[in-house]
Design an enzyme around this catalytic site. Structure first.
Site, PDB file in Angstrom:
ATOM      1  N   ASP A 137      -3.531   1.965  12.525  1.00  0.00           N
ATOM      2  CA  ASP A 137      -3.886   2.414  11.188  1.00  0.00           C
ATOM      3  C   ASP A 137      -2.554   2.468  10.434  1.00  0.00           C
ATOM      4  O   ASP A 137      -1.488   2.493  11.047  1.00  0.00           O
ATOM      5  CB  ASP A 137      -4.527   3.810  11.298  1.00  0.00           C
ATOM      6  CG  ASP A 137      -4.720   4.451   9.950  1.00  0.00           C
ATOM      7  OD1 ASP A 137      -5.234   3.770   9.062  1.00  0.00           O
ATOM      8  OD2 ASP A 137      -4.349   5.636   9.799  1.00  0.00           O
ATOM      9  N   ASP A 196      -1.744   4.403   7.097  1.00  0.00           N
ATOM     10  CA  ASP A 196      -1.374   5.678   6.490  1.00  0.00           C
ATOM     11  C   ASP A 196      -1.402   6.801   7.508  1.00  0.00           C
ATOM     12  O   ASP A 196      -2.432   7.044   8.126  1.00  0.00           O
ATOM     13  CB  ASP A 196      -2.375   6.006   5.374  1.00  0.00           C
ATOM     14  CG  ASP A 196      -1.683   6.212   4.059  1.00  0.00           C
ATOM     15  OD1 ASP A 196      -0.527   6.666   4.088  1.00  0.00           O
ATOM     16  OD2 ASP A 196      -2.291   5.924   3.026  1.00  0.00           O
ATOM     17  N   GLY A 232      -8.476   9.154   5.547  1.00  0.00           N
ATOM     18  CA  GLY A 232      -9.349   8.216   6.242  1.00  0.00           C
ATOM     19  C   GLY A 232     -10.587   7.833   5.435  1.00  0.00           C
ATOM     20  O   GLY A 232     -11.319   6.939   5.827  1.00  0.00           O
ATOM     21  N   ARG A 275     -11.637   5.310  -1.246  1.00  0.00           N
ATOM     22  CA  ARG A 275     -11.356   5.909  -2.547  1.00  0.00           C
ATOM     23  C   ARG A 275     -12.626   6.528  -3.135  1.00  0.00           C
ATOM     24  O   ARG A 275     -12.631   7.649  -3.624  1.00  0.00           O
ATOM     25  CB  ARG A 275     -10.813   4.825  -3.477  1.00  0.00           C
ATOM     26  CG  ARG A 275      -9.975   5.353  -4.628  1.00  0.00           C
ATOM     27  CD  ARG A 275      -9.450   4.202  -5.460  1.00  0.00           C
ATOM     28  NE  ARG A 275      -8.786   3.200  -4.634  1.00  0.00           N
ATOM     29  CZ  ARG A 275      -8.735   1.894  -4.936  1.00  0.00           C
ATOM     30  NH1 ARG A 275      -9.306   1.448  -6.028  1.00  0.00           N
ATOM     31  NH2 ARG A 275      -8.120   1.052  -4.134  1.00  0.00           N
ATOM     32  N   SER A 319      -7.084   0.902   3.615  1.00  0.00           N
ATOM     33  CA  SER A 319      -6.388   0.770   2.328  1.00  0.00           C
ATOM     34  C   SER A 319      -6.323  -0.671   1.866  1.00  0.00           C
ATOM     35  O   SER A 319      -5.829  -1.545   2.561  1.00  0.00           O
ATOM     36  CB  SER A 319      -4.961   1.319   2.449  1.00  0.00           C
ATOM     37  OG  SER A 319      -4.228   0.974   1.295  1.00  0.00           O
ATOM     38  N   ASN A 362      -4.413  -1.505  -0.295  1.00  0.00           N
ATOM     39  CA  ASN A 362      -3.004  -1.697  -0.640  1.00  0.00           C
ATOM     40  C   ASN A 362      -2.145  -1.962   0.595  1.00  0.00           C
ATOM     41  O   ASN A 362      -0.912  -1.993   0.502  1.00  0.00           O
ATOM     42  CB  ASN A 362      -2.479  -0.452  -1.369  1.00  0.00           C
ATOM     43  CG  ASN A 362      -3.198  -0.226  -2.692  1.00  0.00           C
ATOM     44  OD1 ASN A 362      -3.269  -1.125  -3.520  1.00  0.00           O
ATOM     45  ND2 ASN A 362      -3.759   0.960  -2.879  1.00  0.00           N
ATOM     46  N   ASP A 416      -4.590   8.520  12.944  1.00  0.00           N
ATOM     47  CA  ASP A 416      -4.264   9.906  12.607  1.00  0.00           C
ATOM     48  C   ASP A 416      -5.441  10.652  11.978  1.00  0.00           C
ATOM     49  O   ASP A 416      -5.308  11.824  11.642  1.00  0.00           O
ATOM     50  CB  ASP A 416      -3.086   9.974  11.628  1.00  0.00           C
ATOM     51  CG  ASP A 416      -3.490   9.539  10.236  1.00  0.00           C
ATOM     52  OD1 ASP A 416      -4.131   8.480  10.120  1.00  0.00           O
ATOM     53  OD2 ASP A 416      -3.181  10.255   9.275  1.00  0.00           O
TER      54      ASP A 416
END
Ligand SMILES: [Mg+2]
Length: 215
Positions: A8, A10, A45, A48, A115, A117, A169
């Site tokens: 993952d 982030d 997690g 958006r 994400s 991004n 995480d």
């Protein structure tokens, strides 16, 4: 036999968490909704849209689809602006060393991140070249806790889930990986200890054979 490592992004490779937090705080503020760190923890997690749905629930408000879309775009623009400040200071402890020292002939590496991004973030940090495959939220239909992102990542590496470790995480990410049939190492959040196969606080001093001895 582990042949693939799926990360993952982030909270595992990099902490852009404060940027998300600041951006959400700022858009929620416009609707007089206060967000604190414990709420922010629940946003980790989530997509958006799901994050904003949760924030609206907390603030007891409802917006039209049109206005919701504007909020989501505003939040993403704020967040993306902040991403330009990313530096090695935002990396998880020891993670760059860990990536460097892995035997890249023995292990294939992928990113499995919700994400959209993800690619930009890896580019800003000059980390893209470590990964054989980068799967982000725009490439699957269902986000975590669906295992789709990790399954696609494993497929791209040419590996079966059982031969891959996922580093996560968030609870939704750990669940996603377990449901997909992966081994999971939870990172940071100690509350995930019980659901993951193994836990590390960060990558400092972590070697894969440490995990192999307990698995
Ligand atoms: Mg995460």
């Amino acid at each position: 036999m582990i042949k693939g490592l799926i990360f993952d992004l982030d909270g595992v490779i990099v902490n852009t968490d404060t940027y998300h937090y600041e951006a959400w705080k700022s858009v929620a503020n416009k609707y007089s909704i206060q967000i604190d760190k414990s709420i922010n923890e629940n946003l980790k997690g989530l997509s958006r849209r799901d994050s904003w749905n949760l924030i609206m629930e907390i603030g007891n408000i409802q917006l039209s689809d049109e206005e919701t879309n504007i909020v989501l775009e505003t939040k993403n623009n704020l967040y993306r602006k902040k991403l330009k400040n990313l530096s090695s200071d935002n990396l998880l402890l020891g993670v760059e060393n860990f990536l460097q020292e892995l035997n890249h002939k023995e292990f294939k590496l992928a990113i499995g991140s919700s994400s959209r991004n993800a690619k930009d973030i890896l580019n800003y940090l000059n980390l893209s070249s470590y990964f054989d495959s980068i799967i982000d939220g725009s490439m699957v239909k269902k986000l975590k806790p669906s295992p789709d992102i990790f399954i696609k990542a494993a497929k791209n590496l040419g590996l079966k889930p059982i031969h891959c470790i996922v580093f996560e995480d968030s609870l939704s990410g750990v669940k996603a990986a377990k449901d997909g049939g992966f081994k999971v190492i939870s990172v940071g959040n100690k509350e995930l200890l019980d659901v993951a196969d193994y836990h590390i606080d960060n990558f400092l001093d972590f070697k894969l054979d440490q995990y192999a001895t307990v698995s």
